[in-house]
Enzyme design. Structure first.
Site, PDB file in Angstrom:
ATOM      1  N   GLY A 145     -49.402   2.542  -0.053  1.00  0.00           N
ATOM      2  CA  GLY A 145     -49.155   3.259  -1.298  1.00  0.00           C
ATOM      3  C   GLY A 145     -48.628   4.650  -1.004  1.00  0.00           C
ATOM      4  O   GLY A 145     -48.026   4.881   0.054  1.00  0.00           O
ATOM      5  N   SER A 146     -48.875   5.558  -1.918  1.00  0.00           N
ATOM      6  CA  SER A 146     -48.294   6.894  -1.786  1.00  0.00           C
ATOM      7  C   SER A 146     -49.033   7.710  -0.722  1.00  0.00           C
ATOM      8  O   SER A 146     -50.205   7.471  -0.431  1.00  0.00           O
ATOM      9  CB  SER A 146     -48.373   7.607  -3.133  1.00  0.00           C
ATOM     10  N   THR A 147     -48.326   8.698  -0.192  1.00  0.00           N
ATOM     11  CA  THR A 147     -48.929   9.566   0.817  1.00  0.00           C
ATOM     12  C   THR A 147     -50.088  10.349   0.214  1.00  0.00           C
ATOM     13  O   THR A 147     -51.115  10.559   0.868  1.00  0.00           O
ATOM     14  CB  THR A 147     -47.843  10.497   1.398  1.00  0.00           C
ATOM     15  N   GLY A 205     -52.996   8.085   0.121  1.00  0.00           N
ATOM     16  CA  GLY A 205     -53.338   7.787   1.523  1.00  0.00           C
ATOM     17  C   GLY A 205     -54.138   8.918   2.156  1.00  0.00           C
ATOM     18  O   GLY A 205     -55.106   8.673   2.885  1.00  0.00           O
ATOM     19  N   GLU A 252     -50.172   2.645   5.148  1.00  0.00           N
ATOM     20  CA  GLU A 252     -48.707   2.534   5.116  1.00  0.00           C
ATOM     21  C   GLU A 252     -48.244   3.318   3.900  1.00  0.00           C
ATOM     22  O   GLU A 252     -48.495   2.905   2.763  1.00  0.00           O
ATOM     23  CB  GLU A 252     -48.278   1.064   4.998  1.00  0.00           C
ATOM     24  N   CYS A 287     -40.285   1.877  -0.022  1.00  0.00           N
ATOM     25  CA  CYS A 287     -40.814   2.964   0.805  1.00  0.00           C
ATOM     26  C   CYS A 287     -39.806   3.385   1.867  1.00  0.00           C
ATOM     27  O   CYS A 287     -39.696   4.549   2.211  1.00  0.00           O
ATOM     28  CB  CYS A 287     -42.108   2.514   1.462  1.00  0.00           C
TER      29      CYS A 287
END
Ligand code: NAD
Length: 490
Positions: free
Chosen positions: A246-248, A251, A268, A302
């Site tokens: 997903g998104s940083t 994360g 990821e 991504c």
């Protein structure tokens, strides 16, 4: 089943007759429970949420909202299945189940593809030719390893980790589920997986397929919900391994929550890939690669090639050709086989992309956007690119996750490399040149997990995928992806 009103076949003067994929062969229930311990069950608190078709804004189904008590049930079911059945089963038997899932996915590919396009907005050509076949290929690939772990990691006594808690995004819903579930099962783990809140349907269909495949109850559990459900999985003490895509931003939150604990994890996360075109590249081929790199799946990728660096001497030619090609792209009904760019996945994502279009202009960039008409209902964005942006522009630095490209130029190899690496991300990249030596130098210099040469966005289950820097921790795919679900001793 309602589909987008029409496909606007605006394609450089050509009109294409609509060629919609039929939806007669698919079944979407009006309501879905949680798939726990081999059955669909009601959520404890009885709460449900809508999943809609982003091309029509109509409701497709209502889906259970799992609370912490439901996640707890799912984790307990996964633990029981792990201890009593799955970790004790002969690896070759485990492999047979995974092969069966792969074959059944192939048999039901048309159904899965149509549902993926309805729920997520991606063109049927992509879900039919990429998402579903690749998802099946991942199950096939990892099924083959199930009884060969000793050969994959010789002398390392590979053992499973236990219960894997897996949380995935909305851009490749079934494919991300396959990336997570297939290696986990092959390694002998059991699973609790949560799909994204805007695209739960193919994961729920996969749950049906898994039940049809006769997998022992509790080996795979699928719970639906939003961020709170995801964090209940991540933080559950009964989970041994967390796998998140997903998104940083999310994360980082997960990494903080797991810091100091004993759970292993892979993250990821986002990307802002550089696509670098040298003057000696085959320009027409590069333009197709640029289009594929950023407009594929509405830019909801991504590893999208969202920053383009073109060598100055060919910049005008590339921009002109790209502009012409962009005008021919068909934006419209995801179920129409002519469609190149489908619906943006959600209203929230569309608003975010529109904000970035304004930001880019406010920063002094020149916006070039295709000119076709858009369907009246649904969430749509014409493909676009910016020129005249600088390294510090937000549209160059931040992940937009839409069909929006930022173009810059360079003169020398070193300048291209330095600019390409000037990003907090490091997931992927691309290089276009006639010279093998330049490819080797660039792939060694780019700080990115995957670098494509004279192509873009190519995937294969045998090949590891994952990023450096803020694009993530660990790898998925190939043996690296299997390793992430195993404890390896000496
Ligand atoms: P997101 O981070 O908003 O959500 C991803 C998933 O996490 C969803 O299922 C969501 O419900 C859940 N979630 C949200 N908050 C959570 C929390 N606090 N704890 C646990 N789970 C939580 O991302 P998105 O918008 O769904 O997906 C787009 C992002 O995913 C992009 O940044 C993209 O680059 C990234 N992505 C990365 C890869 C990769 O392999 N590196 C692949 C696909 C997508």
């Amino acid at each position: 089943m309602a589909t987008a009103e029409n496909t606007l076949a605006f394609s450089g003067g050509w009109e294409y007759a609509p060629a919609p994929e039929s939806t007669d062969h698919i079944e979407v229930a009006s309501r879905y429970g949680l798939f726990i311990d081999g059955d669909f069950v009601r959520p404890e608190k009885g709460r449900y949420f809508d999943t809609i078709n982003p091309a029509t804004e109509e409701r497709l189904s209502r889906v259970a909202l799992a609370g912490p008590e439901d996640v707890d049930k799912a984790v307990k079911a996964a633990r029981k299945a792990y201890s009593s059945v799955w970790s004790r089963m002969k690896p070759a038997e485990r492999g047979k189940y995974i092969f069966r899932i792969a074959r059944m996915l192939q048999e039901r590919a048309r159904e899965f593809a149509a549902i993926e396009s309805l729920d997520g907005g991606k063109p049927i050509r992509e879900s039919r030719d990429i998402d579903i076949p690749l998802a099946a290929a991942h199950f096939f690939y990892y099924a083959g390893w199930a009884d060969k772990l000793e050969y994959a990691f010789p002398g390392r006594r590979p053992r499973p980790l236990g219960v894997a808690g897996q949380v995935i995004p909305w851009n490749f819903p079934l494919l991300m589920a396959a990336w997570k579930i297939a290696p986990a099962l092959a390694a002998g783990n059991t699973v609790v997986l949560k799909p994204a809140e805007t695209t739960p349907l193919t994961a729920l269909k996969l749950a049906e397929l898994i039940a049809d495949a006769g997998l022992p109850p509790g080996v795979v559990n699928i719970v639906t919900g939003a961020g709170d459900t995801g964090s209940a999985i991540v933080e559950h003490p009964g989970v041994n391994k967390v796998a998140f895509t997903g998104s940083t931003a999310v994360g980082k939150r997960i990494q903080k929550a797991l810091a100091g604990g004993r759970k292993s994890y892979t993250l990821e996360l986002g990307g802002k890939a550089a696509n670098i075109v040298f003057a000696d590249a085959a320009i027409d081929q590069a333009v197709e690669g640029i289009v594929n790199g950023i407009f594929f799946n509405q830019g909801h990728v991504c590893c999208a090639g969202s920053r383009l660096f073109v060598q100055e001497s060919v910049a005008d030619e590339v921009v002109e050709k790209l502009s012409q090609r962009m005008e021919t792209l068909i934006v419209g009904d995801p179920l129409d086989k002519n469609t190149d760019i489908g619906a943006i996945n959600s209203k929230m994502q569309l608003d975010k992309i529109r904000d970035y279009l304004k930001v880019g202009e406010a920063e002094g960039g020149s916006l070039h956007q295709a000119s076709g008409k858009l369907p009246r209902k649904g969430y749509w964005c014409r493909p676009a690119f910016f020129t005249g942006v600088s390294q510090s522009s937000r549209v160059v630095q931040e992940e937009i996750f839409g069909p929006v490209l930022a173009i810059q130029t360079f003169r020398t190899f070193d300048e291209a490399l330095e600019k390409a690496n000037n990003t907090p991300y490091g997931l992927s990249g691309g290089v276009w040149t006639d010279k093998g030596a330049k490819i080797f130098r660039m792939t060694q210099g780019l700080k990115a997990g995957v670098v494509w040469a004279n192509t873009f966005n190519k995937f294969d289950p045998t090949s590891p995928f994952g990023g450096y820097k803020e694009s993530g921790v660990g790898r998925e795919g190939g043996l690296h992806g299997l390793d992430a679900y195993l404890r390896l001793g000496e």
